[in-house]
Design a protein around this motif. Structure first.
Motif, PDB file in Angstrom:
ATOM      1  N   VAL A 140       0.845  -1.194   0.000  1.00 11.30           N
ATOM      2  CA  VAL A 140       0.000   0.000   0.000  1.00 11.30           C
ATOM      3  C   VAL A 140       0.873   1.233   0.000  1.00 11.30           C
ATOM      4  O   VAL A 140       2.076   1.189   0.268  1.00 11.30           O
ATOM      5  CB  VAL A 140      -0.927   0.040   1.232  1.00 11.30           C
ATOM      6  CG1 VAL A 140      -1.869  -1.139   1.226  1.00 11.30           C
ATOM      7  CG2 VAL A 140      -0.110   0.065   2.525  1.00 11.30           C
ATOM      8  N   ARG A 141       0.189   2.369  -0.272  1.00 10.86           N
ATOM      9  CA  ARG A 141       0.869   3.650  -0.164  1.00 10.86           C
ATOM     10  C   ARG A 141       0.129   4.434   0.924  1.00 10.86           C
ATOM     11  O   ARG A 141      -1.115   4.510   0.926  1.00 10.86           O
ATOM     12  CB  ARG A 141       0.769   4.383  -1.501  1.00 10.86           C
ATOM     13  CG  ARG A 141       1.749   5.540  -1.652  1.00 10.86           C
ATOM     14  CD  ARG A 141       1.874   5.883  -3.126  1.00 10.86           C
ATOM     15  NE  ARG A 141       0.593   6.338  -3.646  1.00 10.86           N
ATOM     16  CZ  ARG A 141       0.288   7.631  -3.827  1.00 10.86           C
ATOM     17  NH1 ARG A 141       1.189   8.566  -3.543  1.00 10.86           N
ATOM     18  NH2 ARG A 141      -0.877   7.994  -4.312  1.00 10.86           N
ATOM     19  N   SER A 162      -2.762   5.686  19.483  1.00 13.76           N
ATOM     20  CA  SER A 162      -2.396   4.956  18.262  1.00 13.76           C
ATOM     21  C   SER A 162      -2.534   5.899  17.077  1.00 13.76           C
ATOM     22  O   SER A 162      -3.013   7.027  17.241  1.00 13.76           O
ATOM     23  CB  SER A 162      -3.322   3.737  18.088  1.00 13.76           C
ATOM     24  OG  SER A 162      -4.659   4.193  17.980  1.00 13.76           O
ATOM     25  N   ASN A 163      -2.114   5.385  15.931  1.00  6.14           N
ATOM     26  CA  ASN A 163      -2.249   6.161  14.704  1.00  6.14           C
ATOM     27  C   ASN A 163      -3.099   5.391  13.708  1.00  6.14           C
ATOM     28  O   ASN A 163      -3.047   4.167  13.641  1.00  6.14           O
ATOM     29  CB  ASN A 163      -0.869   6.405  14.065  1.00  6.14           C
ATOM     30  CG  ASN A 163      -0.066   7.427  14.855  1.00  6.14           C
ATOM     31  OD1 ASN A 163      -0.617   8.154  15.686  1.00  6.14           O
ATOM     32  ND2 ASN A 163       1.233   7.454  14.618  1.00  6.14           N
ATOM     33  N   PHE A 164      -3.878   6.137  12.960  1.00  6.82           N
ATOM     34  CA  PHE A 164      -4.613   5.532  11.844  1.00  6.82           C
ATOM     35  C   PHE A 164      -3.839   5.832  10.577  1.00  6.82           C
ATOM     36  O   PHE A 164      -3.538   6.994  10.298  1.00  6.82           O
ATOM     37  CB  PHE A 164      -6.027   6.121  11.717  1.00  6.82           C
ATOM     38  CG  PHE A 164      -6.973   5.695  12.792  1.00  6.82           C
ATOM     39  CD1 PHE A 164      -6.726   4.534  13.538  1.00  6.82           C
ATOM     40  CD2 PHE A 164      -8.124   6.428  13.049  1.00  6.82           C
ATOM     41  CE1 PHE A 164      -7.612   4.142  14.522  1.00  6.82           C
ATOM     42  CE2 PHE A 164      -9.007   6.024  14.038  1.00  6.82           C
ATOM     43  CZ  PHE A 164      -8.747   4.877  14.781  1.00  6.82           C
ATOM     44  N   LEU A 165      -3.565   4.777   9.824  1.00 10.93           N
ATOM     45  CA  LEU A 165      -2.916   4.983   8.541  1.00 10.93           C
ATOM     46  C   LEU A 165      -3.975   4.783   7.467  1.00 10.93           C
ATOM     47  O   LEU A 165      -4.571   3.712   7.360  1.00 10.93           O
ATOM     48  CB  LEU A 165      -1.775   3.977   8.343  1.00 10.93           C
ATOM     49  CG  LEU A 165      -0.736   3.895   9.465  1.00 10.93           C
ATOM     50  CD1 LEU A 165       0.363   2.890   9.087  1.00 10.93           C
ATOM     51  CD2 LEU A 165      -0.116   5.260   9.738  1.00 10.93           C
ATOM     52  N   VAL A 166      -4.209   5.830   6.701  1.00  8.78           N
ATOM     53  CA  VAL A 166      -5.169   5.731   5.606  1.00  8.78           C
ATOM     54  C   VAL A 166      -4.342   5.464   4.350  1.00  8.78           C
ATOM     55  O   VAL A 166      -3.503   6.268   3.965  1.00  8.78           O
ATOM     56  CB  VAL A 166      -5.999   7.013   5.478  1.00  8.78           C
ATOM     57  CG1 VAL A 166      -6.995   6.889   4.335  1.00  8.78           C
ATOM     58  CG2 VAL A 166      -6.710   7.311   6.788  1.00  8.78           C
ATOM     59  N   CYS A 167      -4.591   4.280   3.721  1.00 11.40           N
ATOM     60  CA  CYS A 167      -3.716   3.838   2.651  1.00 11.40           C
ATOM     61  C   CYS A 167      -4.492   3.474   1.401  1.00 11.40           C
ATOM     62  O   CYS A 167      -5.690   3.177   1.462  1.00 11.40           O
ATOM     63  CB  CYS A 167      -2.949   2.588   3.085  1.00 11.40           C
ATOM     64  SG  CYS A 167      -2.227   2.737   4.721  1.00 11.40           S
ATOM     65  N   SER A 209       4.734   7.323   1.451  1.00 12.36           N
ATOM     66  CA  SER A 209       5.680   6.223   1.517  1.00 12.36           C
ATOM     67  C   SER A 209       4.971   4.895   1.288  1.00 12.36           C
ATOM     68  O   SER A 209       3.758   4.779   1.488  1.00 12.36           O
ATOM     69  CB  SER A 209       6.393   6.227   2.884  1.00 12.36           C
ATOM     70  OG  SER A 209       5.430   6.103   3.907  1.00 12.36           O
ATOM     71  N   ALA A 210       5.738   3.905   0.836  1.00 11.76           N
ATOM     72  CA  ALA A 210       5.181   2.580   0.578  1.00 11.76           C
ATOM     73  C   ALA A 210       5.231   1.774   1.862  1.00 11.76           C
ATOM     74  O   ALA A 210       6.091   1.972   2.715  1.00 11.76           O
ATOM     75  CB  ALA A 210       5.973   1.888  -0.518  1.00 11.76           C
ATOM     76  N   LEU A 211       4.270   0.867   1.944  1.00 13.08           N
ATOM     77  CA  LEU A 211       4.175   0.071   3.168  1.00 13.08           C
ATOM     78  C   LEU A 211       3.590  -1.275   2.796  1.00 13.08           C
ATOM     79  O   LEU A 211       2.838  -1.389   1.828  1.00 13.08           O
ATOM     80  CB  LEU A 211       3.258   0.806   4.156  1.00 13.08           C
ATOM     81  CG  LEU A 211       3.276   0.396   5.625  1.00 13.08           C
ATOM     82  CD1 LEU A 211       4.661   0.698   6.237  1.00 13.08           C
ATOM     83  CD2 LEU A 211       2.203   1.164   6.375  1.00 13.08           C
ATOM     84  N   ALA A 264     -10.829   3.487   1.274  1.00  8.05           N
ATOM     85  CA  ALA A 264      -9.395   3.380   1.531  1.00  8.05           C
ATOM     86  C   ALA A 264      -9.183   2.275   2.552  1.00  8.05           C
ATOM     87  O   ALA A 264     -10.113   1.852   3.234  1.00  8.05           O
ATOM     88  CB  ALA A 264      -8.850   4.698   2.064  1.00  8.05           C
ATOM     89  N   LEU A 265      -7.985   1.841   2.625  1.00  7.80           N
ATOM     90  CA  LEU A 265      -7.626   0.822   3.598  1.00  7.80           C
ATOM     91  C   LEU A 265      -7.159   1.556   4.856  1.00  7.80           C
ATOM     92  O   LEU A 265      -6.375   2.496   4.790  1.00  7.80           O
ATOM     93  CB  LEU A 265      -6.473  -0.004   3.024  1.00  7.80           C
ATOM     94  CG  LEU A 265      -6.245  -1.401   3.568  1.00  7.80           C
ATOM     95  CD1 LEU A 265      -7.443  -2.291   3.260  1.00  7.80           C
ATOM     96  CD2 LEU A 265      -4.986  -1.988   2.925  1.00  7.80           C
TER      97      LEU A 265
END
Lengths: 286, 459, 376
Positions: free
Chosen positions: C299-300, C310-315, C344-346, C329-330
């Motif tokens: 994902v990006r 915590s953090n939410f990563l919207v990818c 960044s890529a993940l 989105a994921l």
């Protein structure tokens, strides 16, 4: 922009009142071509010392109190009943039909009732004698005439009470009735403890409106009995009408009008104050 | 004051012509008038137009419109406009137009009670009367002095009196014959008849317009009071025409005199047996009671003349008889009968068409116009016309009017007259609706009238 | 206190006159005695109608309502031995708090002395003894709420119905009252049926949770089961915030591959999964970042939302256009110290036991998975 408007409104109210007050200080006949004569408070003196003054006050009070009581009781009862039955089909139509008398001009209503009241060929006595009962002198019996006029007023104005209170009842959120239902309150207790307290302000306002109107009512009386028989329905406004348009005594009529204006204002002010102290008018509810 | 009582009359019952008929005829007359105007205009350089105010109803509007049409057909170059106002507005129109010296009107349908206040604004008619001695003599001899005098002031006539009215007794001849009852020529007879009529049929014996309705009760009582020889006040004399001379005053109020109390007792006795509807009946309801065989003996104004018309009263028109309001009891004097009313045509001083208006008024009262006037619903004032037309069954009432207006008492024609009747109505109303004794009601009536007179400077 | 009663709904349906589709259809539920049973669903899902049917304010057009084994379908509300707290409390405005609370007892002709005792106890339980003499217009929102609860409690009903009772309170007060409600439920031991659209309330308070949508029961069960094993796609999306990621995948011998992508399998598949298309649901906190080069969802990172804890990563997925429904989105929830730069890529990974599986055609959960919990 506000002040000129207020001033204009004040002027619109004040000018006729001042005009009447000034007229009440003159002795003046409607058809007198010669100038009116200044008499100061003489017209008031003759008014309050006349026998008809007392009669007029008494008749006005009994007419107002009786009609008001019946109209409120009947109007509220009808509203409560129609509200309870609101889910039944045809209630909308019933409400429209019940509201129709308001649309009739008072004089027309009075003349219509006068025909129905006619003792020899009126429809009411037709039914009454059909039941084997003696005919009733609706407007010609001194003991019944005022009640017959009350009946006309009740017919015409109960719908106003009914509609106003019904609108108030419809505005009550249904949860209140459901809560009361769960609290095992029957129809009577729901009416007494849920419906009526919530429309108390509406009832007070419509009662005040009717009170003021009844204290000033004369069209239906003039169109039916003109105050008679004898003085059985000789209310204060009828006295004013008679003085002005039968006897043509404009000064006397103006004095009586001022007295009525003061009486109505005092009664209404006292009532509004008493009610405001009860917390019915003015303060909101939760 | 017949104006007041007549207000209660429905036009359809007032003069033998239905309202629709009046409207229809009015339209027809309008067409005739328009045609007349077209024909006349080339011949006459300037067409004169006179405006006459009236109240609605066949007796006034109907008779005047018919007369106007006939007059215009006969007199090219003069247009007569009949201006009709509702009852109450008619009086306002007279009052305001006189105050303002309006030139918009040439004649008003005039009530005698207004003469005292209005005569300074009205044209004195002596010179105009004298300009046509032929008509003057016909009018003066025909209209009884004690009637037309109501429209005079200080010996000067202020109206051409064209309409007559008085109170009278009406009864059903066939019923009276069947029961062997006497003609109701006195109150005692009326009372005796009433008891017998009631016995034969409930509430049929006696009926009148009473209650508080306008001044009917006061009028009925006043007629009785005069018939018994009573007076309102000391100077209440026939040739005073119901007026009070301010210099002389009214003299003592005599409303507690024995004759007045006697009349009160009689009215109370009648009220014990009368049709209860009397306490709140309008004249048309009294008429319906006759037409529907409910009541057989009534005291009423001449407006019942319509009931002698077959079209208006198909069942009993030929059985309904009238006579002037009867005398009785203490006073057998035939000259003291009931109240009279009626109307004349008065010409405002401000009018610019006085001669032409007078000419029209003369025509209205003339022999020539009598048939037009009467057929349209009018009640003439001339005894000659009343008596000759009164020979026809449908106009039998005219004979009673002729009798009544010659003898009947005048209305109270002083400014406070309406209040006098109001006071009388109030106390007589008490008398017939409560247990108060006749003496006490009369004493109270006297006190209130004394107060009124003192206020007005008559006492 | 009265003994708690079970409530059973059998095929309850309601179609309003003139409506073209039912407001409720075929709802069957068993509410255990003493349960705190929440009915959750979006606006218009029929949850309030269902509560009103249990209360007796509405008649079902089909099905039966049983309270304590007794069919009460035709009985009026007052005969059902229930109490209800209304959304806007519906306190009688002209009565004091005490009169509001005791109105029902007085109508039921409970002896005066007993009324006094019960009023005192109720007021003490709710901590409103000092408010008893006041009329509703003199009370704050929370105080009114307690009085409304008092009116219900004092009756000692066997079933206690609450119609979004906390929705009129501000956030802080709502949390206080939520705790209060939980305490009351424990202390009173009655059956409580609670309608809400707030899943936090439902999750924290309930012993059993029912999710309603479109007038149909979607799932009923313990909150953690509903959370972990949604019975269908709707429940999966509706429960949880941020909601469950739903991935269109294909099960193959190597594991799960993104649907419509040529790439090989990226996630390990739960055991026993039938090969073919499958919709995989993964809670955001079950997505774990994996090192670059490892197997997983590439994902990006588009956005990082810092929540403190915590953090939410919207990818957005890389090279897998068919993986997510359009516009979605994921979302991955990661520890607060994991904060990659946007852009960044993940690579994200998830354990098979944390996956909920749905039939892509029907949206229903695929039950034949060796996982804990139960479906509907």
């Amino acid at each position: 922009m506000l002040y000129p408007v207020v001033a204009l409104l004040a002027l619109l109210v004040a000018v006729p009142v001042i005009h009447v007050v000034v007229a009440s200080l003159y002795r003046r006949n409607l058809f007198q071509v010669r100038p009116p004569r200044w008499v100061g408070l003489e017209n008031y003196y003759y008014l309050v010392t006349s026998a008809k003054f007392e009669v007029a006050i008494l008749r006005s009070m009994s007419f107002t109190v009786t009609a008001l009581a019946v109209e409120l009781a009947l109007g509220i009862a009808l509203a409560v009943w129609v509200h309870r039955m609101r889910r039944l089909p045809g209630m909308g139509l019933l409400r429209t039909v019940l509201a129709m008398p308001i649309l009739v001009a008072p004089v027309v209503a009075a003349v219509m009732w006068r025909f129905m009241f006619q003792p020899d060929f009126g429809i009411l006595n037709h039914f009454i004698t059909g039941l084997g009962l003696p005919p009733v002198g609706w407007l010609s019996s001194p003991s019944i005439a005022l009640l017959a006029i009350v009946l006309i007023d009740v017919w015409q104005w109960t719908p106003l009470v009914f509609l106003t209170v019904l609108a108030g009842l419809h505005a009550i959120p249904p949860q209140y009735f459901e809560a009361a239902e769960l609290d095992a309150a029957g129809p009577w207790k729901q009416t007494l403890h849920v419906a009526l307290p919530q429309v108390r302000r509406v009832i007070v306002i419509v009662a005040l409106l009717r009170l003021i109107d009844l204290l000033r009512a004369f069209e239906i009386i003039v169109a039916t009995t003109q105050g008679g028989p004898g003085d059985a329905s000789y209310t204060f406004p009828v006295m004013i009408w008679e003085t002005a348009f039968v006897a043509f005594e404009i000064g006397d009529a103006a004095a009586a009008s001022v007295v009525l204006l003061v009486l109505v204002s005092v009664i209404v002010t006292l009532l509004v104050r008493a009610i405001a102290r009860q917390g019915v008018v003015g303060r909101g509810q939760g | 004051m017949s104006t007041q009582t007549d207000r209660m009359r429905f036009p359809g019952h007032a003069g033998g012509v239905s309202r629709r008929e009046v409207l229809r005829r009015g339209a027809a007359f309008g067409a005739v008038a328009a045609a007349g105007g077209l024909l006349a205009s080339p011949a006459v350089a300037q067409s004169r137009r006179i405006v006459v105010t009236t109240m609605p109803g066949p007796r006034w509007e109907g008779a005047l419109r018919a007369s106007a049409a006939a007059y215009m057909a006969r007199t090219p170059g003069t247009e007569v406009e009949i201006l009709v106002s509702p009852y109450a507005e008619h009086y306002q129109r007279i009052g305001t137009s006189l105050i303002e010296d309006s030139t918009a009107f040439d004649a008003h349908l005039f009530d005698p009670v207004l003469i005292g206040q209005s005569h300074p604004k009205l044209e004195p008619l002596t010179a105009l009367f004298d300009s046509d001695p032929g008509w003057r003599d016909y009018y003066m001899n025909g209209v009884p002095y004690f009637y037309r005098g109501s429209w005079d002031w200080d010996g000067v006539p202020y109206s051409i009196v064209h309409d007559a009215n008085c109170m009278m007794t009406w009864w059903r001849r066939d019923v009276f014959d069947a029961l062997g009852l006497a003609e109701p020529a006195s109150f005692e007879t009326i009372l005796a008849n009433a008891e017998k009529l009631n016995a034969a049929k409930a509430n049929a014996g006696f009926m009148t317009c009473a209650g508080r309705t306008q001044w009917f009760l006061g009028m009925t009582f006043t007629g009785m009071m005069h018939a018994y020889g009573g007076r309102w006040y000391e100077h209440d004399e026939m040739d005073a025409f119901g007026r009070i001379d301010p210099a002389r005053g009214s003299g003592a109020v005599t409303l507690d005199a024995p004759a007045v109390v006697e009349a009160a007792r009689m009215l109370k006795a009648l009220s014990r047996i009368w049709n209860p509807a009397s306490l709140n009946a309008l004249e048309f309801e009294n008429a319906e009671a006759f037409k529907n065989d409910i009541s057989h003996q009534q005291v009423m104004w001449s407006g019942f003349m319509t009931l002698q018309n077959p079209a208006e009263n198909p069942r009993f028109h030929d059985q309904l008889v009238s006579r002037d309001f009867p005398v009785g009891g203490a006073s057998p004097d035939p000259a003291r009968t009931g109240m009279k009313g009626g109307f004349g045509l008065a010409i405002p001083r401000a009018s610019v068409n006085k001669e032409a208006t007078f000419d029209f008024a003369k025509f209205v009262t003339s022999r020539e116009n009598a048939e037009t006037f009467i057929r349209a619903g009018g009640q003439p004032s001339n005894a000659e016309l009343l008596n000759s037309w009164g020979e026809q069954p449908q106009y039998q009432v005219f004979r009673s009017i002729a009798q009544g207006v010659a003898n009947g008492h005048h209305l109270a024609q002083f400014a406070e007259g309406p209040q006098l009747f109001q006071i009388i109505t109030q106390h007589i109303g008490d008398l017939v609706t409560t247990d108060i004794a006749a003496e006490d009601a009369c004493a109270a009536m006297k006190r209130d009238v004394e107060t009124l007179f003192r206020r007005s400077g008559y006492l | 206190m009265a003994e708690a009663a079970p409530v059973v709904l059998e095929g309850v349906g309601k179609t309003y006159q003139g409506a073209d589709r039912p407001s409720l259809a075929g709802v069957s539920l068993a509410i255990a005695p003493g349960a705190f049973f929440s009915i959750l669903g979006p606006s218009g899902c029929g949850k309030t109608t269902l509560l009103r049917i249990i209360a007796g304010f509405e008649m079902p057009t089909e099905g039966r309502v049983l309270i304590d084994g007794r069919d009460v379908t035709g009985l009026p509300p007052r005969a059902r031995d229930i109490a209800m707290v209304f959304q806007d409390y519906a306190l009688y405005p002209h009565m004091t708090a005490a009169d509001n609370i005791t109105f029902g007892l007085r109508n039921r002709r409970v002896p005066r002395r007993e009324i006094a005792v019960r009023l005192e106890a109720t007021a003490a339980t709710l901590g409103i003894t000092h408010l008893l003499g006041k009329r509703p217009d003199r009370l704050s929102g929370g105080e009114r709420q307690r009085v409304a609860l008092g009116r219900a409690i004092v009756r000692r009903p066997r079933v206690f119905l609450l119609d979004e009772p906390l929705s009129n309170l501000d956030l802080k007060l709502r949390e206080t009252m939520r705790i209060e409600l939980g305490r009351l439920h424990r202390e009173l031991g009655v059956t409580m049926v609670f309608v809400t659209h707030d899943q936090a309330e439902a999750m924290t308070l309930s012993t059993t949770l029912a999710v309603l949508d479109g007038g149909r029961l979607q799932q009923a069960g313990p909150p953690d089961t509903v959370y972990a094993r949604p019975a269908n796609r709707f429940v999966a999306r509706f429960i949880g915030s941020p909601s469950m990621n739903l991935l269109a995948m294909v099960a193959g011998p190597d594991g799960l591959a993104a649907a419509g992508a040529p790439a090989a399998a990226v996630l390990a598949a739960p055991a026993g999964l039938v090969p073919g298309p499958v919709e995989v649901g993964i809670r955001p906190h079950h997505l774990r970042p994996a090192g670059p080069g490892t197997r997983g969802l590439a994902v990006r990172v588009e956005l990082v939302e810092h929540l403190g804890r915590s953090n939410f990563l919207v990818c957005t997925p890389v090279d897998a256009p068919g993986l997510l429904a359009a516009g979605r989105a994921l979302v991955a929830e990661v520890a607060a110290d994991v904060a990659p730069e946007p852009g960044s890529a993940l690579v994200l990974d998830a354990a098979p036991r944390d996956m909920a599986l749905f039939d892509p055609a029907s949206g229903q959960a695929i039950a034949a998975v060796g996982a804990a919990g139960e479906g509907a």
